[in-house]
Scaffold this motif. Structure first.
Motif, PDB file in Angstrom:
ATOM      1  N   SER A   1       0.970  -1.382  -0.056  1.00 46.03           N
ATOM      2  CA  SER A   1       0.135   0.120   0.131  1.00 46.03           C
ATOM      3  C   SER A   1       0.924   1.484   0.072  1.00 46.03           C
ATOM      4  O   SER A   1       0.731   2.320  -0.799  1.00 46.03           O
TER       5      SER A   1
ATOM      6  N   THR B   1       3.857   1.496  -1.163  1.00 44.18           N
ATOM      7  CA  THR B   1       4.627   1.671  -2.182  1.00 44.18           C
ATOM      8  C   THR B   1       3.664   2.093  -3.452  1.00 44.18           C
ATOM      9  O   THR B   1       4.228   2.767  -4.248  1.00 44.18           O
ATOM     10  N   THR B   2       2.559   1.574  -3.467  1.00 41.83           N
ATOM     11  CA  THR B   2       1.627   1.964  -4.473  1.00 41.83           C
ATOM     12  C   THR B   2       1.351   3.482  -4.475  1.00 41.83           C
ATOM     13  O   THR B   2       1.147   4.232  -5.145  1.00 41.83           O
ATOM     14  N   GLN B   3       1.101   3.847  -3.096  1.00 41.15           N
ATOM     15  CA  GLN B   3       0.883   5.298  -2.722  1.00 41.15           C
ATOM     16  C   GLN B   3       2.128   6.290  -3.474  1.00 41.15           C
ATOM     17  O   GLN B   3       1.807   7.159  -3.934  1.00 41.15           O
TER      18      GLN B   3
ATOM     19  N   LEU C   1       4.178   5.413  -5.440  1.00 38.32           N
ATOM     20  CA  LEU C   1       4.334   5.387  -7.093  1.00 38.32           C
ATOM     21  C   LEU C   1       3.196   6.352  -7.805  1.00 38.32           C
ATOM     22  O   LEU C   1       3.460   6.866  -8.627  1.00 38.32           O
ATOM     23  N   ARG C   2       2.108   6.230  -7.157  1.00 40.17           N
ATOM     24  CA  ARG C   2       0.916   7.528  -7.520  1.00 40.17           C
ATOM     25  C   ARG C   2       1.481   8.806  -7.248  1.00 40.17           C
ATOM     26  O   ARG C   2       1.448   9.665  -8.373  1.00 40.17           O
ATOM     27  N   ASN C   3       2.156   8.911  -6.178  1.00 35.30           N
ATOM     28  CA  ASN C   3       2.704  10.513  -5.980  1.00 35.30           C
ATOM     29  C   ASN C   3       3.754  10.901  -7.065  1.00 35.30           C
ATOM     30  O   ASN C   3       3.529  11.951  -7.550  1.00 35.30           O
ATOM     31  N   ARG C   4       4.655   9.934  -7.352  1.00 33.52           N
ATOM     32  CA  ARG C   4       5.776  10.234  -8.367  1.00 33.52           C
ATOM     33  C   ARG C   4       4.959  10.441  -9.741  1.00 33.52           C
ATOM     34  O   ARG C   4       5.546  11.097 -10.588  1.00 33.52           O
ATOM     35  N   ALA C   5       4.029   9.371 -10.098  1.00 35.89           N
ATOM     36  CA  ALA C   5       3.400   9.501 -11.598  1.00 35.89           C
ATOM     37  C   ALA C   5       2.869  10.520 -11.532  1.00 35.89           C
ATOM     38  O   ALA C   5       2.692  11.277 -12.466  1.00 35.89           O
ATOM     39  N   SER C   6       1.973  11.287 -10.543  1.00 35.43           N
ATOM     40  CA  SER C   6       1.342  12.484 -10.613  1.00 35.43           C
ATOM     41  C   SER C   6       2.266  13.726 -10.803  1.00 35.43           C
ATOM     42  O   SER C   6       2.106  14.689 -11.386  1.00 35.43           O
ATOM     43  N   THR C   7       3.678  13.458 -10.047  1.00 41.24           N
ATOM     44  CA  THR C   7       4.651  14.470 -10.073  1.00 41.24           C
ATOM     45  C   THR C   7       5.065  14.646 -11.539  1.00 41.24           C
ATOM     46  O   THR C   7       5.155  15.581 -12.122  1.00 41.24           O
TER      47      THR C   7
ATOM     48  N   SER D   1       3.744  13.545 -14.196  1.00 39.84           N
ATOM     49  CA  SER D   1       2.504  14.093 -15.111  1.00 39.84           C
ATOM     50  C   SER D   1       2.354  15.621 -15.177  1.00 39.84           C
ATOM     51  O   SER D   1       2.268  16.397 -15.855  1.00 39.84           O
TER      52      SER D   1
END
Length: 116
Positions: free
Chosen positions: A63, A65-67, A69-75, A77
């Motif tokens: 959980s 790690t997923t969070q 990764l989401r934060n980094r992907a959002s950054t 993007s």
């Protein structure tokens, strides 16, 4: 004839004693089996608790790690949306460097002629 009755009584007592001994052994085996069953049940409970702990730990880690990764992907993007020219320039520069590196490696390879 008195001897015959004593002889007949002795085997019966021996049979009874043997039967009692067997009954005692069976009762003792039942007690030991019950102890083994209790021990196995306790151990199974410990294993379930340990496995549950591992699962919860792995789930928490996944959980987090997923969070992340989401934060980094959002950054990423957000950066791409804010600077589309910079990102596309970086991709074009990377492709050009890769192409040049590939050409240099192929030009230096002596075995190139045998493929043509």
């Amino acid at each position: 004839m008195v001897d015959d009755t004593n002889e007949a009584a002795t085997p019966r007592n021996t049979q009874r004693e043997a039967q009692k001994d067997l009954e005692k052994q069976v009762a003792q085996l039942k007690r030991e089996i019950n102890k083994i069953n209790r021990t196995l049940a306790e151990r199974a409970e410990e294993v379930v608790e340990e496995a549950t702990g591992w699962y919860e730990s792995a789930a928490d880690s996944a959980s987090r790690t997923t969070q992340a990764l989401r934060n980094r992907a959002s950054t990423v993007s957000g950066v791409v949306q804010e600077n589309p020219g910079t990102v596309s320039s970086a991709f074009i520069l990377g492709a050009a460097v890769g192409l040049l590196l590939g050409l240099v490696l192929v030009a230096g390879d002596q075995r190139r002629d045998r493929w043509f």
